[in-house]
Design an enzyme around this catalytic site. Structure first.
Site, PDB file in Angstrom:
ATOM      1  N   LYS A  40     -11.312  54.231  95.386  1.00 33.29           N
ATOM      2  CA  LYS A  40     -12.049  53.131  96.017  1.00 33.29           C
ATOM      3  C   LYS A  40     -11.279  52.591  97.229  1.00 33.29           C
ATOM      4  O   LYS A  40     -11.843  52.347  98.290  1.00 33.29           O
ATOM      5  CB  LYS A  40     -12.314  52.017  94.993  1.00 33.29           C
ATOM      6  CG  LYS A  40     -13.336  52.435  93.929  1.00 33.29           C
ATOM      7  CD  LYS A  40     -13.373  51.527  92.715  1.00 33.29           C
ATOM      8  CE  LYS A  40     -14.328  52.103  91.667  1.00 33.29           C
ATOM      9  NZ  LYS A  40     -14.338  51.363  90.399  1.00 33.29           N
ATOM     10  N   GLN A  84     -11.578  45.959  87.830  1.00 28.47           N
ATOM     11  CA  GLN A  84     -11.705  47.288  87.224  1.00 28.47           C
ATOM     12  C   GLN A  84     -11.761  47.161  85.694  1.00 28.47           C
ATOM     13  O   GLN A  84     -10.906  46.538  85.084  1.00 28.47           O
ATOM     14  CB  GLN A  84     -10.526  48.166  87.658  1.00 28.47           C
ATOM     15  CG  GLN A  84     -10.614  49.599  87.178  1.00 28.47           C
ATOM     16  CD  GLN A  84     -11.801  50.360  87.774  1.00 28.47           C
ATOM     17  OE1 GLN A  84     -12.089  50.254  88.961  1.00 28.47           O
ATOM     18  NE2 GLN A  84     -12.499  51.116  86.935  1.00 28.47           N
ATOM     19  N   ASP A 107     -19.376  44.634  92.212  1.00 28.56           N
ATOM     20  CA  ASP A 107     -19.805  45.551  91.156  1.00 28.56           C
ATOM     21  C   ASP A 107     -21.222  45.273  90.660  1.00 28.56           C
ATOM     22  O   ASP A 107     -21.781  46.056  89.901  1.00 28.56           O
ATOM     23  CB  ASP A 107     -18.835  45.451  89.967  1.00 28.56           C
ATOM     24  CG  ASP A 107     -17.987  46.696  89.826  1.00 28.56           C
ATOM     25  OD1 ASP A 107     -18.391  47.752  90.354  1.00 28.56           O
ATOM     26  OD2 ASP A 107     -16.931  46.617  89.182  1.00 28.56           O
TER      27      ASP A 107
END
Ligand SMILES: NC(=O)c1ccc[n+]([C@@H]2O[C@H](COP(=O)([O-])OP(=O)(O)OC[C@H]3O[C@@H](n4cnc5c(N)ncnc54)[C@H](OP(=O)(O)O)[C@@H]3O)[C@@H](O)[C@H]2O)c1
Length: 280
Positions: A40, A84, A107
């Site tokens: 990422k 994460q 997200d």
């Protein structure tokens, strides 16, 4: 003495408005998470998006993580925040995810944004299912009017996937661990999305001839050389002989997830700076 009008602070201010910023919070040292975060951050660098990795220790408490998120919410150089998953077991993951400002939710996991998704309104969307829709569109695979079966009902993949397919006018069935006659239900699918986390679980007898098979699963299995290898939820070789189209693992949906994360970050930056959103 006249005030000196230095250009540099103005330049910094203007450039920070032009450059989206993503903060990635990686708690502890989960090896798979470290790989995902690296890809990422690398994608941000390639695109010129500012990114910052925060790596609080495994022992971090929920309160400590909430404090980090609170700070990121207020930083003007950060437009998107990604925590994460998975978080260590002692951490209240729900509280941490809900602490992210909905407008910076890279997200798309915040309940406010999930609500917007249910209502079909624009908002950051869960990256993996959004990536699946983008992939289907890129390859001109019709969704409207087709039978779509989503295998898995997690909050981050299965449920948002089903909603996104519904918004694209598919007829959607959601399967899970209590579904009876799973292969029969899956064989109805024109588009089958497998997201269960069971290596090579979906075999050829789940697949109607010519169906499109999207493999979201990422399962790490020990390899002969002592390392590990990635396999999906679909038995690729045998299913590829029956399906009309299929995504590989690795090299399929994973790439799409990263792309959609950057789309969410860019859109968040545009919304924060009151700029028109790019049409991606
Ligand atoms: N490519 C990417 O970027 C990406 C992103 C996210 C996740 N993933 C991968 O996608 C997979 C799924 O992730 P997730 O977070 O959604 O997993 P999850 O939270 O563990 O959910 C798994 C889902 O699969 C269902 N399931 C499990 N075993 C089943 C079985 N034998 N038959 C039918 N349904 C079954 C579960 O049903 P119940 O609800 O009944 O328990 C649950 O709904 C994992 O391999 C993960 O690593 C990939």
């Amino acid at each position: 003495m006249a005030q000196i009008l230095h250009g540099m602070p103005v330049q910094t201010e203007i450039l920070s408005r032009l450059t989206p910023g993503l903060a990635v919070v990686l708690v502890g040292h989960d090896p798979a998470s470290e790989i995902y975060v690296r890809s990422k951050i690398k994608a941000c660098a390639e695109l010129g998006i500012f990114s910052e990795q925060l790596s609080p220790p495994e022992s971090s408490t929920t309160a400590e993580l909430l404090a980090i998120i609170g700070e990121l919410n207020h930083r003007s150089d950060i437009d998107g925040i990604l925590v994460q998953m998975p978080l260590p077991k002692h951490v209240d993951a729900r509280a941490v995810l809900e602490a992210v400002a909905p407008g910076k939710d890279a997200d798309g996991f915040h309940p406010v944004n999930v609500g917007y998704l249910v209502a079909g309104r624009p908002a950051p969307r869960s990256c993996t299912p959004a990536g699946v829709i983008a992939l289907l569109k890129y390859y001109d695979i019709a969704i409207e009017g087709r039978q779509a079966v989503v295998l898995g009902r997690s909050d981050i993949v299965g449920k948002p996937m089903a909603l996104m397919l519904l918004h694209e006018n598919a007829t959607v069935t959601i399967c899970h661990s209590r579904t009876v006659n799973l292969p029969d239900v899956c064989r109805r699918a024109d588009i089958l999305v497998a997201a269960i986390g069971r290596p090579a679980f979906v075999t050829a007898d789940f697949i109607a001839s010519g169906a499109t098979v999207i493999d979201v699963g990422i399962n790490r299995l020990p390899a002969a050389d002592g390392k590990s290898r990635l396999v999906g939820d679909v038995a690729f070789k045998e299913v590829a002989e029956v399906a009309g189209a299929i995504t590989p693992v690795p090299g399929g949906v994973g790439q799409m997830t990263v792309a959609c994360l950057l789309v969410n970050t860019l859109r968040a930056a545009c919304a924060i700076h009151k700029l028109p959103a790019p049409g991606v």
